[in-house]
Motif scaffolding. Structure first.
Motif, mmCIF file in Angstrom:
data_model
loop_
_atom_site.group_PDB
_atom_site.id
_atom_site.type_symbol
_atom_site.label_atom_id
_atom_site.label_comp_id
_atom_site.label_asym_id
_atom_site.label_seq_id
_atom_site.Cartn_x
_atom_site.Cartn_y
_atom_site.Cartn_z
ATOM 1 N N GLU A 160 0.833 -1.211 0.000
ATOM 2 C CA GLU A 160 0.000 0.000 0.000
ATOM 3 C C GLU A 160 0.865 1.258 0.000
ATOM 4 N N VAL A 161 1.961 1.216 0.766
ATOM 5 C CA VAL A 161 2.871 2.357 0.840
ATOM 6 C C VAL A 161 3.536 2.574 -0.522
ATOM 7 N N GLU B 170 4.299 5.519 -5.740
ATOM 8 C CA GLU B 170 4.323 5.555 -7.214
ATOM 9 C C GLU B 170 3.315 6.547 -7.757
ATOM 10 N N LEU B 171 2.134 6.591 -7.111
ATOM 11 C CA LEU B 171 1.098 7.527 -7.517
ATOM 12 C C LEU B 171 1.570 8.966 -7.328
ATOM 13 N N ALA B 172 2.271 9.200 -6.186
ATOM 14 C CA ALA B 172 2.762 10.540 -5.872
ATOM 15 C C ALA B 172 3.778 11.012 -6.918
ATOM 16 N N LYS C 124 3.905 10.027 -10.034
ATOM 17 C CA LYS C 124 3.132 10.282 -11.244
ATOM 18 C C LYS C 124 2.406 11.620 -11.169
ATOM 19 N N GLU C 125 1.881 11.941 -9.996
ATOM 20 C CA GLU C 125 1.103 13.181 -9.819
ATOM 21 C C GLU C 125 1.972 14.346 -9.378
ATOM 22 N N ASN C 126 3.311 14.085 -9.320
ATOM 23 C CA ASN C 126 4.270 15.120 -8.985
ATOM 24 C C ASN C 126 3.949 15.834 -7.670
ATOM 25 N N ARG C 127 3.767 15.057 -6.616
ATOM 26 C CA ARG C 127 3.496 15.612 -5.280
ATOM 27 C C ARG C 127 4.197 14.757 -4.235
ATOM 28 N N LYS C 128 4.146 15.249 -3.002
ATOM 29 C CA LYS C 128 4.739 14.445 -1.922
ATOM 30 C C LYS C 128 3.804 13.295 -1.563
#
Ligand code: HEC
Ligand code: HEC
Ligand code: HEC
Ligand code: HEC
Ligand code: HEC
Length: 218
Positions: free
Chosen positions: A93-94, A99-101, A103-107
């Motif tokens: 889950e972590v 990986e999502l972060a 892709k979305e260019n965030r922390k």
């Protein structure tokens, strides 16, 4: 000696009738014996299969008393925090959030699983894992699985010292999602093993396990 045995027998008989009497009024009073298969739902879904099986953590890392005292003991939350200070949720889950972060260019957000959150709650931490003075630290109310009647004396020490495995008495705990009482903990179970151990030894070592009434009843 005869009268001593009689006294023991009588006090046990009195204790037993008292228990039967009490249990008729209160269902939380356990009658001795026949709890084989007892598998209570615990306040945290803590898994021995994961921790002692898959992760291979030694039984005595948590049950430190088994070698040193009568009771094996249940670990305090501080023992869990050795790892859960860092491990706030299952690894997958972590990783997915990381990986999502990217892709979305965030922390990445910190993920705290519902079950692990209960550890933090008990220790008095808020949801950023900082100590929260409005929360009073408490211990987790684990439900006892094994319980001998009070008139029986059992001590982990001589068993662990003689090389009897935890699993011989508790079953393959490292495969259990939830701990279950595997053996019936009856007098016959104790005495049969003592006789058998005296005849055959434990791991080919000679032992002298008492079958005197007073070894287990005082
Ligand atoms: C990371 C810590 C940890 C490890 C490692 C661990 N345990 Fe436990 N154990 C617990 C906790 C917490 C409980 C209380 C909750 C429960 O019953 O699941 C418990 C409960 C138990 C109980 C039931 C106690 C009762 O209430 O009667 C037994 C028996 C037990 N463990 C045996 C083992 C054995 C055998 C191993 C090694 C194969 C082991 N444990 C490894 C933490 C641990
Ligand atoms: C000879 C059998 C036997 C062996 C070996 C044994 N246990 Fe136990 N264990 C028991 C019995 C019987 C109880 C219930 C004691 C009571 O109610 O007073 C118990 C209770 C427990 C409990 C509940 C809390 C406590 O301390 O009473 C835990 C935890 C536990 N055992 C863990 C272990 C671990 C870990 C090992 C191996 C290091 C182990 N046991 C070895 C028979 C055994
Ligand atoms: C030696 C390290 C270690 C110790 C000590 C430890 N854990 Fe864990 N625990 C882990 C790891 C690693 C995971 C995550 C495995 C994964 O990635 O799924 C985990 C997972 C869990 C989970 C599952 C979380 C979920 O949401 O699926 C619970 C609940 C849990 N631990 C409770 C406890 C409790 C209660 C204790 C103390 C009695 C404890 N742990 C002690 C390493 C540890
Ligand atoms: C799997 C075998 C086994 C089981 C089951 C078992 N014991 Fe033992 N017990 C032993 C061995 C081996 C010793 C150590 C003898 C030695 O040190 O030479 C021992 C020692 C003891 C002692 C210390 C006194 C002595 O004889 O040295 C007590 C008390 C005791 N057991 C009580 C119990 C009780 C009560 C139960 C059941 C709840 C029980 N045992 C179940 C194998 C067992
Ligand atoms: C190795 C340990 C051990 C020895 C030795 C032992 N007992 Fe027990 N005894 C137990 C256990 C454990 C129980 C509890 C059984 C249960 O809860 O089902 C028990 C229960 C009893 C009971 C309650 C009734 C019953 O059967 O549940 C009586 C009475 C009793 N024992 C008498 C004796 C007498 C008399 C002796 C000597 C001849 C003796 N015991 C030797 C472990 C032992």
């Amino acid at each position: 000696m005869r009268s001593k045995v009689l006294t023991i027998y009588l006090s046990i008989a009195i204790a037993l009738s008292l228990l039967v009497f009490l249990s008729a009024y209160n269902k939380n009073v356990m009658l001795p014996g026949n709890h084989q298969g007892y598998e209570p739902v615990q306040p945290i879904q803590y898994s021995h299969r994961l921790h002692a099986g898959e992760l291979g953590i030694d039984c005595q890392f948590c049950h430190t008393g088994a070698e040193k005292s009568r009771h094996a003991g249940i670990p305090p939350v501080q023992t869990c925090m050795n790892c859960h200070k860092f491990i706030t949720a299952p690894y997958l889950e972590v990783k997915a959030e990381d990986e999502l972060a990217v892709k979305e260019n965030r922390k990445p957000r910190q993920i705290i699983s519902k079950e692990i959150a209960k550890i933090y709650e008990a220790i008095g931490l808020d949801n950023e894992l900082k100590s929260d003075s409005s929360k009073t630290p408490s211990s987790i109310k684990w439900i006892k699985v094994h319980k001998l009647p009070d008139f029986v004396y059992f001590d982990h020490r001589p068993h662990v010292a003689a090389g009897v495995q935890c699993q011989t008495c508790h079953g393959a705990v490292e495969t259990m999602e939830r701990v279950r009482q595997v053996n019936d903990l009856s007098m016959g179970w104790c005495v049969n093993c003592h006789r058998d151990a005296n005849a055959n030894g434990i791991n080919r070592k000679k032992v002298n396990a008492s079958t005197d009434c007073t070894a287990c009843h005082y």
